[in-house]
Design an enzyme around this catalytic site. Structure first.
Site, short mmCIF file in Angstrom:
data_model
loop_
_atom_site.label_atom_id
_atom_site.label_comp_id
_atom_site.label_asym_id
_atom_site.label_seq_id
_atom_site.Cartn_x
_atom_site.Cartn_y
_atom_site.Cartn_z
N ALA A 139 91.36 52.61 29.66
CA ALA A 139 91.28 52.22 28.25
C ALA A 139 92.56 52.40 27.44
O ALA A 139 92.68 51.82 26.36
CB ALA A 139 90.16 53.01 27.59
N PRO A 180 96.25 51.95 25.89
CA PRO A 180 96.29 52.75 24.65
C PRO A 180 95.10 52.53 23.71
O PRO A 180 95.00 53.21 22.70
CB PRO A 180 97.59 52.28 23.99
CG PRO A 180 97.77 50.87 24.47
CD PRO A 180 97.22 50.83 25.87
N GLY A 181 94.20 51.59 24.00
CA GLY A 181 93.00 51.52 23.17
C GLY A 181 92.74 50.20 22.48
O GLY A 181 91.85 50.11 21.65
N GLY A 182 93.50 49.15 22.83
CA GLY A 182 93.28 47.85 22.19
C GLY A 182 91.83 47.39 22.39
O GLY A 182 91.13 47.07 21.42
N LYS A 183 91.39 47.39 23.64
CA LYS A 183 90.04 46.87 23.90
C LYS A 183 88.99 47.88 23.47
O LYS A 183 87.91 47.50 23.03
CB LYS A 183 89.91 46.46 25.36
CG LYS A 183 90.85 45.27 25.67
CD LYS A 183 90.56 44.64 26.99
CE LYS A 183 91.51 43.48 27.27
NZ LYS A 183 92.93 43.88 27.39
N GLU A 240 90.66 57.25 30.31
CA GLU A 240 92.02 56.99 30.79
C GLU A 240 92.38 58.10 31.78
O GLU A 240 92.25 59.28 31.48
CB GLU A 240 93.01 56.95 29.62
CG GLU A 240 94.46 56.94 30.01
CD GLU A 240 94.86 55.78 30.94
OE1 GLU A 240 94.45 54.64 30.70
OE2 GLU A 240 95.60 56.05 31.92
N ARG A 250 98.45 59.48 28.36
CA ARG A 250 97.94 58.22 27.81
C ARG A 250 96.54 58.41 27.21
O ARG A 250 96.17 57.73 26.26
CB ARG A 250 97.92 57.14 28.90
CG ARG A 250 99.33 56.68 29.28
CD ARG A 250 99.32 55.66 30.41
NE ARG A 250 98.64 54.43 30.12
CZ ARG A 250 99.15 53.40 29.43
NH1 ARG A 250 100.37 53.47 28.98
NH2 ARG A 250 98.44 52.31 29.23
N CYS A 279 96.00 41.13 33.20
CA CYS A 279 96.93 40.29 32.44
C CYS A 279 97.89 39.63 33.43
O CYS A 279 99.09 39.64 33.25
CB CYS A 279 97.66 41.10 31.38
SG CYS A 279 98.54 42.50 32.01
N1 SAM Z 1 92.56 48.48 28.18
C1 SAM Z 1 93.83 48.90 27.62
C2 SAM Z 1 94.01 48.31 26.24
O1 SAM Z 1 93.40 47.27 25.95
O2 SAM Z 1 94.73 48.90 25.41
C3 SAM Z 1 94.97 48.56 28.55
C4 SAM Z 1 94.77 49.10 29.93
S1 SAM Z 1 96.11 48.87 31.04
C5 SAM Z 1 95.98 47.20 31.44
C6 SAM Z 1 95.55 49.66 32.47
C7 SAM Z 1 95.33 51.15 32.38
O3 SAM Z 1 94.89 51.62 33.66
C8 SAM Z 1 96.55 51.96 32.03
O4 SAM Z 1 96.31 52.76 30.90
C9 SAM Z 1 96.79 52.85 33.26
O5 SAM Z 1 97.23 54.14 32.93
C10 SAM Z 1 95.41 52.90 33.89
N2 SAM Z 1 95.45 53.18 35.34
C11 SAM Z 1 96.52 53.26 36.16
N3 SAM Z 1 96.13 53.55 37.40
C12 SAM Z 1 94.79 53.65 37.39
C13 SAM Z 1 93.82 53.97 38.36
N4 SAM Z 1 94.15 54.20 39.63
N5 SAM Z 1 92.54 54.01 37.97
C14 SAM Z 1 92.18 53.75 36.71
N6 SAM Z 1 93.07 53.45 35.74
C15 SAM Z 1 94.35 53.40 36.07
#
Ligand code: SAM
Length: 473
Positions: A113, A115-118, A136, A141, A233
């Site tokens: 989740a 930084p929290g946009g969704k 998270e 983070r 993305c």
């Molecule tokens: N949903 C967020 C938003 O809308 O602000 C953006 C999320 S970003 C695409 C993916 C997130 O997955 C990151 O915060 C990252 O730290 C986390 N992440 C990295 N490795 C991961 C893992 N093995 N399992 C779960 N989450 C992971």
């Protein structure tokens, strides 16, 4: 002759996208030459009037800005009045509405989740009585996530800091699970040249495997009949359609169609009997995105267990009396004591919170209303930023941009005419935080981790631009 791209695309990437897009490929390249559109999502419980800005088609609260202002210089941004989010990600609203259709008091998980946009978007879309667990895995983070959720102020979110595998012990618990997976980030190329440098074919494969592992680890946590919303993305089939096919082969699932307006320019793709939605920067005004919604058709039902977390207990009558009238009376709350803090959660969420606390590491929960001290209680930053704050209880000081920015820099500001004791600093009718006045001085209770580090003169100058862009509501 078109201008060259401001970054060099990897040949393997070009080859793959050219294959997928065919004659649309030059339009795609042209879109990458353009600056990324700027968009914000308003907090509907904080800002009530519609701004004079161009709306994003697939959400009620998203708007494009004509240029990118310096958001950090806008007190409304700090106060959770809006969230800066690229427009295509807001399509979540359409998928989520389908996912919770007919579900009463939904319990929702946003697995990756920060930084929290969704998460902030989901928190605004949840019906009263619903609860969101925003998780998270990376601790630093998770703190940023908790900060953004606190500023958003809806009070219906529990922020946790766990690995997806830990959710296996909450079998059948969630009605909806969003996996916004870490990915190869192709959709971010024009916004973030670092994403171009980090891209490789090997990283696409690694991402795809990691995405499958994340879904598999948390899959049991989804109820039978519950909906997984999966998003990345990136444009890669290996991270999108192929993962849907993998899900079809390994689990019992069916498609949840998301309604599309043909004018939106979203591409519908199929993976067996499942559907996905792909956003290209030359077809919609935003960055690359993939999203799909899938219903789980069998699995384990949730078996509640007694909580093992002694730090979370129902608040006592005496504790609740100390904060009497601090929240508005329009909603009912579940009052919790978590260590030395009094928290308010949506009415009826005690059982869910016990299950969460017994299995996961909680970073923050609900509205953090007050800290219990020896002689009583102190209000917490989360209360000032809460949409449930009762503004009648504490004196409110409306301040000018300069005082608001000084406050956010944690300077000692003394709002004119304020009485001794706790008071709220508010900017354009949006409360920001607390000061405590003692005669001719006042202590600033804006959290130091959130402190605005920008030079005051620079911030003031930039805030004039925001005034013209965002505050003409
Ligand atoms: N949903 C967020 C938003 O809308 O602000 C953006 C999320 S970003 C695409 C993916 C997130 O997955 C990151 O915060 C990252 O730290 C986390 N992440 C990295 N490795 C991961 C893992 N093995 N399992 C779960 N989450 C992971």
């Amino acid at each position: 002759m078109s201008a060259p791209l401001p970054f060099t695309l990897p040949p393997a990437f070009i080859h793959r996208v050219q294959e997928t897009l065919g004659e649309q490929f030059p339009a795609f390249l042209e879109a990458l030459r353009q600056p990324a559109p700027v968009s914000i999502r308003l907090n509907p419980l904080k800002l009530t009037s519609s701004p004079n800005l161009e709306p994003v088609d697939w959400t009620d609260t998203g708007f494009y800005l004509p240029v990118r202002p310096l958001f950090a210089a806008d007190p409304w941004w700090h106060g959770g009045g809006y969230y800066v989010q690229e427009a295509n990600s807001m399509f979540l609203e359409q998928a989520f509405r389908e996912a919770i259709h007919g579900v009463e008091d939904p319990v929702v998980l946003d697995l990756s989740a920060a930084p929290g946009g969704k998460s902030t978007h989901l928190a605004s879309l949840l019906p009263a009585g619903g609860l969101l667990v925003a998780n998270e895995v990376i601790r630093a983070r998770a703190n940023v996530l908790a900060e953004n959720v606190t500023k958003w102020g809806t009070g219906n979110v529990v922020v946790t800091n766990n690995d997806p595998v830990h959710f296996g012990s909450l079998a059948g618990f969630f009605d909806v699970m969003l996996v916004d997976a870490p990915c190869s980030g192709e959709g971010l190329f024009r916004k973030d040249p670092e994403a171009v440098r980090e891209w490789s074919e090997a990283s696409v494969q690694l991402c795809s495997q990691r995405q499958q592992r994340i879904i598999a680890d948390a899959w049991d946590a989804l109820k039978p009949g519950g909906v997984l919303i999966y998003s990345t993305c990136t444009y890669q089939k290996a991270e999108n359609e192929d993962n849907l096919k993998w899900l079809l082969e390994n689990e019992s699932v069916e498609n949840v169609p998301v309604p599309l307006n043909p004018d939106w320019g979203v591409e519908k793709v199929t993976a067996g009997k499942l559907e996905g939605y792909r956003f290209w920067p030359h077809r919609t005004r935003g960055e690359g995105l993939f999203m799909a919604a899938v219903r789980k058709t069998n699995g384990k039902l949730h078996q509640p267990r007694r909580s093992r977390n002694k730090a979370i207990t129902p608040a006592t009558r005496k504790e609740m009396d100390m904060v009497q009238g601090w929240l508005s009376g329009e909603a009912d709350y579940t009052w919790i004591r978590h260590n030395e803090r009094l928290l308010a959660l949506p009415d009826g969420s005690m059982n869910a919170l016990e299950q969460i606390a017994g299995n996961l590491k909680i970073v923050s929960a609900g509205t953090e209303v007050a800290e219990i001290i020896r002689k009583g209680v102190n209000p917490l930053p989360g209360l000032a930023l809460s949409v449930h704050l009762n503004r009648e209880t504490f004196p409110v000081q409306e301040v000018e941009p300069e005082t608001a920015l000084r406050y956010l820099r944690r300077e000692d500001v003394l709002p004119e005419g304020s009485p001794n004791g706790w008071g709220l600093v508010s900017y354009r009718n949006l409360p920001l935080g607390w000061v405590k006045r003692i005669n001719n001085r006042a202590n600033n209770y804006w959290p130091k981790e959130w402190r605005l580090r920008m030079d005051l003169a620079e911030a003031l100058k930039a805030s004039e631009q925001e005034d013209r862009l965002i505050h003409r509501t």
